[in-house]
Write an enzyme that holds these catalytic residues in place. Structure first.
Site, PDB file in Angstrom:
ATOM      1  N   HIS A  11      -7.318  18.459  -7.026  1.00  0.00           N
ATOM      2  CA  HIS A  11      -8.521  19.244  -7.345  1.00  0.00           C
ATOM      3  C   HIS A  11      -9.212  19.830  -6.114  1.00  0.00           C
ATOM      4  CE1 HIS A  11      -7.803  18.040 -11.340  1.00  0.00           C
ATOM      5  NE2 HIS A  11      -8.032  16.763 -11.097  1.00  0.00           N
ATOM      6  N   CYS A  43      -9.144  13.268 -16.544  1.00  0.00           N
ATOM      7  CA  CYS A  43     -10.090  13.045 -17.646  1.00  0.00           C
ATOM      8  C   CYS A  43      -9.393  13.178 -18.994  1.00  0.00           C
ATOM      9  CB  CYS A  43     -11.231  14.038 -17.568  1.00  0.00           C
ATOM     10  SG  CYS A  43     -10.659  15.738 -17.528  1.00  0.00           S
TER      11      CYS A  43
HETATM   12  C1  LIG Z   1      -8.367   8.731 -15.346  1.00  0.00           C
HETATM   13  C2  LIG Z   1      -9.337   9.543 -14.520  1.00  0.00           C
HETATM   14  C3  LIG Z   1     -10.346  10.239 -15.155  1.00  0.00           C
HETATM   15  C4  LIG Z   1     -11.238  11.000 -14.414  1.00  0.00           C
HETATM   16  N1  LIG Z   1     -12.210  11.691 -15.063  1.00  0.00           N
HETATM   17  C5  LIG Z   1     -13.063  12.465 -14.357  1.00  0.00           C
HETATM   18  C6  LIG Z   1     -14.038  13.255 -15.023  1.00  0.00           C
HETATM   19  O1  LIG Z   1     -14.130  13.256 -16.255  1.00  0.00           O
HETATM   20  N2  LIG Z   1     -14.890  13.997 -14.267  1.00  0.00           N
HETATM   21  C7  LIG Z   1     -14.805  14.029 -12.900  1.00  0.00           C
HETATM   22  O2  LIG Z   1     -15.586  14.748 -12.255  1.00  0.00           O
HETATM   23  N3  LIG Z   1     -13.886  13.283 -12.247  1.00  0.00           N
HETATM   24  C8  LIG Z   1     -13.014  12.519 -12.933  1.00  0.00           C
HETATM   25  N4  LIG Z   1     -12.067  11.767 -12.272  1.00  0.00           N
HETATM   26  C9  LIG Z   1     -12.057  11.752 -10.806  1.00  0.00           C
HETATM   27  C10 LIG Z   1     -11.231  12.880 -10.242  1.00  0.00           C
HETATM   28  O3  LIG Z   1      -9.966  12.908 -10.830  1.00  0.00           O
HETATM   29  C11 LIG Z   1     -11.099  12.748  -8.744  1.00  0.00           C
HETATM   30  O4  LIG Z   1     -12.390  12.728  -8.192  1.00  0.00           O
HETATM   31  C12 LIG Z   1     -10.306  13.913  -8.193  1.00  0.00           C
HETATM   32  O5  LIG Z   1      -8.966  13.787  -8.580  1.00  0.00           O
HETATM   33  C13 LIG Z   1     -10.384  14.008  -6.673  1.00  0.00           C
HETATM   34  O6  LIG Z   1      -9.603  15.099  -6.290  1.00  0.00           O
HETATM   35  P1  LIG Z   1      -8.947  15.149  -4.841  1.00  0.00           P
HETATM   36  O7  LIG Z   1      -8.146  16.418  -4.799  1.00  0.00           O
HETATM   37  O8  LIG Z   1      -9.972  14.918  -3.798  1.00  0.00           O
HETATM   38  O9  LIG Z   1      -8.002  13.884  -4.738  1.00  0.00           O
HETATM   39  P2  LIG Z   1      -6.688  13.413  -5.571  1.00  0.00           P
HETATM   40  O10 LIG Z   1      -6.796  13.820  -6.978  1.00  0.00           O
HETATM   41  O11 LIG Z   1      -6.571  11.972  -5.253  1.00  0.00           O
HETATM   42  O12 LIG Z   1      -5.536  14.238  -4.892  1.00  0.00           O
HETATM   43  C14 LIG Z   1      -5.055  13.997  -3.597  1.00  0.00           C
HETATM   44  C15 LIG Z   1      -3.755  14.746  -3.390  1.00  0.00           C
HETATM   45  O13 LIG Z   1      -3.297  14.507  -2.069  1.00  0.00           O
HETATM   46  C16 LIG Z   1      -1.887  14.287  -2.070  1.00  0.00           C
HETATM   47  N5  LIG Z   1      -1.574  13.465  -0.875  1.00  0.00           N
HETATM   48  C17 LIG Z   1      -2.180  12.306  -0.507  1.00  0.00           C
HETATM   49  N6  LIG Z   1      -1.649  11.856   0.655  1.00  0.00           N
HETATM   50  C18 LIG Z   1      -0.702  12.739   1.022  1.00  0.00           C
HETATM   51  C19 LIG Z   1       0.198  12.813   2.138  1.00  0.00           C
HETATM   52  N7  LIG Z   1       0.224  11.892   3.097  1.00  0.00           N
HETATM   53  N8  LIG Z   1       1.065  13.846   2.180  1.00  0.00           N
HETATM   54  C20 LIG Z   1       1.061  14.799   1.210  1.00  0.00           C
HETATM   55  N9  LIG Z   1       0.230  14.777   0.146  1.00  0.00           N
HETATM   56  C21 LIG Z   1      -0.636  13.772   0.056  1.00  0.00           C
HETATM   57  C22 LIG Z   1      -1.651  13.573  -3.407  1.00  0.00           C
HETATM   58  O14 LIG Z   1      -0.318  13.699  -3.837  1.00  0.00           O
HETATM   59  C23 LIG Z   1      -2.641  14.280  -4.330  1.00  0.00           C
HETATM   60  O15 LIG Z   1      -2.060  15.386  -4.981  1.00  0.00           O
HETATM   61  C24 LIG Z   1     -11.130  11.026 -12.990  1.00  0.00           C
HETATM   62  C25 LIG Z   1     -10.119  10.304 -12.358  1.00  0.00           C
HETATM   63  C26 LIG Z   1      -9.217   9.588 -13.104  1.00  0.00           C
HETATM   64  C27 LIG Z   1      -8.121   8.842 -12.403  1.00  0.00           C
END
Ligand SMILES: Cc1cc2nc3c(=O)[nH]c(=O)nc-3n(C[C@H](O)[C@H](O)[C@H](O)COP(=O)(O)OP(=O)(O)OC[C@H]3O[C@@H](n4cnc5c(N)ncnc54)[C@H](O)[C@@H]3O)c2cc1C
Length: 443
Positions: A11, A43
Site C-alpha cells: 500500500h 481488510c
Molecule cells: C488482515 C488485515 C486487515 C487490515 N485491515 C485494515 C483496514 O481495514 N484499514 C486499514 O487502514 N488498515 C488495515 N490493515 C493494515 C494495513 O494492511 C497495513 O497498514 C498496510 O498493509 C501497510 O502497508 P505497507 O505498504 O506499509 O506495508 P506492507 O503491507 O507490510 O507491505 C510491505 C511490502 O514490502 C515488501 N518487502 C518487505 N521487505 C522486503 C525486502 N527486503 N525486499 C523486497 N521487498 C520487501 C513486502 O513483500 C510487502 O509487499 C489490515 C492489515 C491486515 C493484515
C-alpha cells in the site's frame, strides 16, 4: 534524471510509485518487492473467509504491470538483502536467484510490518496461521474447507482477531477468541463500547476467553489444543492475530529507530540519513492527539505517507498533516468508529483527561427504523483540546468520526462543538444531535 529506488510495493509503496510515475515522468524508478503480488487489501480477508464476499479478485487494485506501463523497472519476487547507505546501492537476489545491485540517488523504504509470532511452545505445529498476506488468506480458507476442522482458536482480540472470529463463526466452525486483556478491541475503545462488542460477539456464538493468556500449543504434527493460564481447550486450528512489528531489517543498524523499532521519520518522511525516506508500516507517524511521534500501522496512513514521500523525493516540498489513527470496525452489523486517543490511552500518555458521553436514538422516536447511538468525546482538562472520539451503533454512523479527526488535527476544543451548526432532518438524525448533546453536557 534522479534514480529512485523503492523497496516494497504494497500500500505505501504503491502510493509512492504511482505518485512519482504520474507526476514526475522523468524520474527513473526501480521497484523491488519480494512478494509475487502487490496491493492486497487485507481488510478483505475476513470478509472472504466469512463468505461475505464471493472471491478475492476485487481485493487487488494495482499490479507490477501497471508500474511497467508507466515506465518503471519492476522486480517482483526480488528480495533486498542489504543496502550500502554510503555508496547508495541496494543489493537484491532476484526471482531466478541472481544477485542484482542497483544504485540510487533517493531511496524509499516501504518494507511494511511483520506479524508478531508469540514465542511459545508448539508455535511450529501445523494448522497454526498468521493473517497478513493474500497467501495467508488462501491457506486459512483451505484449512477451513476441511470438515475435520471444527474448533478454531483465535489468539488476539484486536480488530483483526475480532473480524476473523466473526468470519470463522460464519463458516459454521466454533470460534474461540482469546486475549490477555479482559475485553476485545482494548486499544481502540473504552470499556463503555467494548462491553457492547463483547456482548455482540457472544450473542452471535463467538466463545470469548478474555483475560486469558495462551501459554502453549499442543499437538502431534498438527495443533490439537491450546493451553492457557486458566485451562486447556481442544482445537483443530489456530489463527494468530496479536499484532505487527515494523520490518526494519534493512536499516536497523544504520537509521534512527523509534522505541518499537520503526524508522523514525519527520513530516516529510525523511529518515535520519539523507536521501533515505521511509513510509507506511515500517515508519513512524506524527500523532496530532499526542503532539508527538508515534506508531500507528494502518493502510490509510501508509497511502498518505507514500504520497508525501513521493513529492519530497521528486523535489516538491510537502509535509504530512500528521494522523489521528482513525479506524472502524463492523461486526455482525454493529459499527464502531474511533479516532485519536481513548480515555485510557490519554491518561497513560500523561494527559489530565476529561470525557463526555451521550446515548440516544439516531433518529427521532417517530421514525421506525431506528437504533441507539453511543458517543464519547475525550478531551484535555487543562486546554480543553479534543483528544479522541468514539461512536457506535447498528446505524451507519461512520462519517461523523471524520469531523472529530479534523477537530483533533486542528486542535479544536470541546467548547467549540457546543453550538456548532449541525443540520437536522428526521431521515438522518435528531434535532438535538448527539454530538451537540455530548458537547453541551461536557464538564
Ligand atoms: C488482515 C488485515 C486487515 C487490515 N485491515 C485494515 C483496514 O481495514 N484499514 C486499514 O487502514 N488498515 C488495515 N490493515 C493494515 C494495513 O494492511 C497495513 O497498514 C498496510 O498493509 C501497510 O502497508 P505497507 O505498504 O506499509 O506495508 P506492507 O503491507 O507490510 O507491505 C510491505 C511490502 O514490502 C515488501 N518487502 C518487505 N521487505 C522486503 C525486502 N527486503 N525486499 C523486497 N521487498 C520487501 C513486502 O513483500 C510487502 O509487499 C489490515 C492489515 C491486515 C493484515
Amino acid at each position: 534524471m534522479s534514480k529512485i529506488v523503492l523497496i516494497g510495493a504494497n500500500h505505501a509503496g504503491t502510493a509512492a510509485a504511482n505518485t512519482i510515475l504520474d507526476h514526475y515522468p522523468d524520474a527513473q524508478v526501480t521497484i523491488f518487492d519480494r512478494n509475487s503480488n502487490i496491493s492486497y487489501l487485507g481488510c478483505g480477508t475476513a470478509l472472504w473467509i466469512g463468505k461475505q464476499i464471493e472471491d478475492t479478485s476485487g481485493l487487488f487494485y494495482c499490479s507490477a504491470e501497471t508500474f511497467k506501463a508507466k515506465k518503471a523497472k519492476v522486480l517482483m519476487e526480488a528480495q533486498i538483502n542489504n543496502i550500502d547507505f554510503d555508496q547508495k546501492i541496494v543489493n537484491a537476489v532476484d526471482k531466478d536467484g541472481n544477485d542484482v545491485s542497483q544504485e540510487y540517488d533517493k531511496l524509499i523504504l516501504a518494507t511494511g510490518s511483520l506479524p508478531i509470532m508469540p514465542r511459545i511452545t508448539g508455535i511450529d505445529l501445523a494448522n497454526i496461521f498468521c493473517v497478513k498476506l493474500y497467501q495467508d488468506a488462501i491457506k486459512i480458507n483451505e484449512c477451513l474447507l476441511d470438515e475435520n476442522i471444527k474448533r478454531v482458536a483465535i489468539m488476539g482480540a484486536g480488530y483483526i482477531g475480532v473480524e476473523i472470529a466473526e468470519a470463522v463463526q460464519r463458516r459454521g466452525k466454533e470460534a474461540l477468541l482469546f486475549d490477555i486483556e479482559d475485553r476485545s478491541l482494548a486499544s481502540y475503545y473504552d470499556e463503555w463500547f467494548t462491553k457492547d462488542m463483547d456482548e455482540n460477539l457472544a450473542k452471535n456464538g463467538v466463545q470469548l476467553h478474555l483475560g486469558e493468556k495462551i501459554v502453549e500449543f499442543k499437538g502431534d504434527a498438527k495443533v490439537n489444543s491450546v493451553v492457557t493460564d486458566k485451562g486447556e481447550y481442544n482445537v483443530d486450528m489456530v489463527i494468530l492475530a496479536i499484532g505487527f512489528r515494523p520490518n526494519n531489517e534493512l536499516g536497523k543498524d544504520s537509521l534512527e529507530l523509534f522505541s518499537n523499532g520503526a524508522y523514525k521519520v519527520n513530516k516529510r518522511q525523511e529518515t535520519s540519513k539523507k536521501d533515505v525516506y521511509a513510509i507506511g508500516d515500517c515508519a513512524t507517524v506524527y500523532s496530532n492527539a499526542l503532539q508527538a511521534t508515534s506508531y500507528i500501522a494502518l493502510a490509510t496512513n501508509a497511502v498518505r505517507s507514500g504520497v508525501v514521500a513521493a513529492h519530497n523525493v521528486c523535489g516538491t516540498e510537502l509535509e504530512s498533516n500528521g494522523v489521528q489513527g482513525s479506524n472502524g470496525i463492523s461486526i455482525y452489523g454493529y459499527n464502531m468508529v474511533s479516532t485519536g486517543l481513548t480515555e485510557k490511552a490519554a491518561s497513560l500518555a500523561g494527559f489530565e483527561v476529561l470525557s463526555t458521553q451521550f446515548e440516544d436514538l439516531q433518529k427521532p422516536a417517530f421514525i421506525k427504523n431506528n437504533h441507539k447511538v453511543k458517543i464519547k468525546i475525550v478531551y484535555c482538562a487543562k486546554t480543553r483540546r479534543i483528544l479522541g472520539a468514539q461512536i457506535a451503533s447498528f446505524e451507519e454512523i461512520s462519517m461523523a468520526i471524520h469531523m472529530f479527526s479534523l477537530a483533533i488535527e486542528q486542535k479544536v476544543t470541546i467548547d467549540s462543538l457546543k453550538l456548532l451548526d449541525i443540520f437536522f432532518l428526521p431521515h438522518f438524525n435528531q434535532p438535538y444531535n448527539y454530538i451537540t448533546m455530548a458537547a453541551l453536557t461536557a464538564k
